[in-house]
Design a protein around this motif. Structure first.
Motif, PDB file in Angstrom:
ATOM      1  N   TYR A 120      37.200  -9.391  34.711  1.00 43.92           N
ATOM      2  CA  TYR A 120      37.387  -7.964  34.944  1.00 43.92           C
ATOM      3  C   TYR A 120      36.352  -7.485  35.960  1.00 43.92           C
ATOM      4  CZ  TYR A 120      36.933  -2.960  34.097  1.00 43.92           C
ATOM      5  OH  TYR A 120      36.843  -1.615  34.271  1.00 43.92           O
ATOM      6  N   GLY A 121      36.823  -6.737  36.933  1.00 42.38           N
ATOM      7  CA  GLY A 121      35.902  -6.104  37.861  1.00 42.38           C
ATOM      8  C   GLY A 121      35.231  -7.064  38.828  1.00 42.38           C
ATOM      9  N   GLU A 122      35.816  -8.242  39.036  1.00 42.87           N
ATOM     10  CA  GLU A 122      35.212  -9.209  39.961  1.00 42.87           C
ATOM     11  C   GLU A 122      36.012  -9.264  41.256  1.00 42.87           C
ATOM     12  OE1 GLU A 122      34.520 -13.229  39.132  1.00 42.87           O
ATOM     13  OE2 GLU A 122      32.538 -12.795  38.339  1.00 42.87           O
ATOM     14  N   ASP A 123      35.324  -9.190  42.389  1.00 44.39           N
ATOM     15  CA  ASP A 123      36.003  -9.328  43.687  1.00 44.39           C
ATOM     16  C   ASP A 123      36.614 -10.723  43.804  1.00 44.39           C
ATOM     17  OD1 ASP A 123      35.095  -6.844  44.220  1.00 44.39           O
ATOM     18  OD2 ASP A 123      33.344  -7.516  45.368  1.00 44.39           O
ATOM     19  N   TYR A 124      36.017 -11.643  43.069  1.00 39.30           N
ATOM     20  CA  TYR A 124      36.418 -13.030  43.064  1.00 39.30           C
ATOM     21  C   TYR A 124      37.890 -13.222  42.645  1.00 39.30           C
ATOM     22  CZ  TYR A 124      35.626 -17.938  41.677  1.00 39.30           C
ATOM     23  OH  TYR A 124      35.669 -19.283  41.532  1.00 39.30           O
ATOM     24  N   ILE A 125      38.424 -12.249  41.888  1.00 39.68           N
ATOM     25  CA  ILE A 125      39.782 -12.381  41.345  1.00 39.68           C
ATOM     26  C   ILE A 125      40.803 -12.651  42.446  1.00 39.68           C
ATOM     27  CG2 ILE A 125      41.683 -11.154  40.196  1.00 39.68           C
ATOM     28  CD1 ILE A 125      39.610  -9.610  38.605  1.00 39.68           C
ATOM     29  N   ALA A 126      40.693 -11.921  43.553  1.00 41.93           N
ATOM     30  CA  ALA A 126      41.688 -12.044  44.621  1.00 41.93           C
ATOM     31  C   ALA A 126      41.692 -13.460  45.188  1.00 41.93           C
ATOM     32  CB  ALA A 126      41.404 -11.024  45.711  1.00 41.93           C
ATOM     33  N   ALA A 127      40.502 -14.043  45.343  1.00 38.62           N
ATOM     34  CA  ALA A 127      40.412 -15.403  45.891  1.00 38.62           C
ATOM     35  C   ALA A 127      40.996 -16.420  44.904  1.00 38.62           C
ATOM     36  CB  ALA A 127      38.953 -15.745  46.204  1.00 38.62           C
ATOM     37  N   VAL A 128      40.715 -16.228  43.620  1.00 35.39           N
ATOM     38  CA  VAL A 128      41.261 -17.129  42.591  1.00 35.39           C
ATOM     39  C   VAL A 128      42.780 -17.034  42.576  1.00 35.39           C
ATOM     40  CG1 VAL A 128      41.412 -17.555  40.101  1.00 35.39           C
ATOM     41  CG2 VAL A 128      39.194 -17.061  41.147  1.00 35.39           C
ATOM     42  N   ASP A 129      43.293 -15.803  42.618  1.00 33.77           N
ATOM     43  CA  ASP A 129      44.746 -15.614  42.603  1.00 33.77           C
ATOM     44  C   ASP A 129      45.394 -16.297  43.810  1.00 33.77           C
ATOM     45  OD1 ASP A 129      44.657 -14.236  40.287  1.00 33.77           O
ATOM     46  OD2 ASP A 129      45.285 -12.302  41.109  1.00 33.77           O
TER      47      ASP A 129
END
Ligand SMILES: [Zn+2]
Length: 271
Positions: free
Chosen positions: A163-172
């Motif tokens: 939650y709330g991590e910019d990293y999410i987009a890269a993982v997705d």
């Protein structure tokens, strides 16, 4: 150890997940009272399991002083069918959820989880799938394998605490970029799976984002990933709810979450 829980706070949601999935698989709906470390434990277990809060037969005892707004929002998200992600609630008026998520992702695994044999591997897009399959086959019986292209909804279900991590987009972007391979596995030597995963990642070379292989590190998340990636039907078929290993897991969850034996009315005795 922290507070009234018999487990590190950051691992309490995983124990709750294991408890609710074990009960769901064995048809045990008798109400039990569980200690939680945060209202967000309840939401996370429901979201990860893909099961709404109602019907699990779990009555959470919130920690002393828990934020009222978070209790309301976490239970609302957990009670939706299917459970909703708090990202949909927008900006939070308090920092509880962010702090909870940071804590959950912090540090190495310290909990000595009971051993579990039935598990799942996800070989990620662009990984050397044949090599990884070969290495996994040495330590596991392969019960099934399928190609699957993950969606963003799949990755959110696997990592709801991101939650709330910019990293999410890269993982997705990485995980949804092409077909993965899902493998239903039974370990020849439960307890060695984490080492096998580490050895495979080290052999291939990896970084924080591209690590080629997803495998759950605890029995609750193994059940959740099996239900999600392999399906409830096959999970029901292979999960032996009454065997020694499953009973050891259940006893562990109950001790970790302070579950008491029930009285004649089926309601957990209060403290
Ligand atoms: Zn709050």
């Amino acid at each position: 150890m922290n507070g009234p829980l018999g487990i590190a706070d950051k691992d309490a949601p995983k124990a709750l997940l294991g408890l609710v999935l074990h009960r769901h698989l064995t048809g045990d709906a008798e109400p039990v009272r569980v200690q939680v470390s945060s209202p967000w434990d309840v939401w996370w277990a429901c979201y990860r399991a893909g099961l709404p809060f109602s019907g699990l037969g779990v009555e959470p005892v919130m920690p002393y002083g828990a934020c009222r707004g978070c209790i309301a929002d976490a239970l609302e998200c957990a009670s939706a069918v299917p459970p909703r992600h708090p990202d949909e609630l927008g900006e939070r008026p308090c920092g509880c959820l962010r702090l909870w998520a940071v804590r959950m992702r912090s540090g190495p695994e310290t909990t000595g989880w009971p051993r579990f044999a039935l598990t799942v591997a996800l070989i990620k897009p662009d990984a050397p799938a044949e090599l990884i399959t070969d290495r996994l086959s040495a330590g596991h019986e392969v019960l099934g394998a399928w190609a699957r292209t993950l969606t963003a909804a799949d990755t959110r279900r696997m990592y709801p605490e991101a939650y709330g991590e910019d990293y999410i987009a890269a993982v997705d972007a990485y995980l949804t970029s092409g077909p993965s391979r899902v493998m239903l596995l039974r370990s020849h030597d439960p307890g060695t799976t984490a080492d096998i995963k580490t050895r495979i990642r080290d052999e291939i070379g990896n970084d924080r984002l591209r690590n080629h292989l997803h495998m759950p590190d605890n029995p609750g998340e193994a059940l959740a990933d099996l239900a999600h990636l392999v399906g409830w039907g096959l999970l029901q078929e292979f999960h032996e709810g009454a065997d020694d290993a499953a009973n050891a897991c259940l006893a562990f969850y109950r001790a970790a979450l302070g579950v008491r034996d029930t009285d004649a009315d089926g309601v957990a005795a209060s403290r």
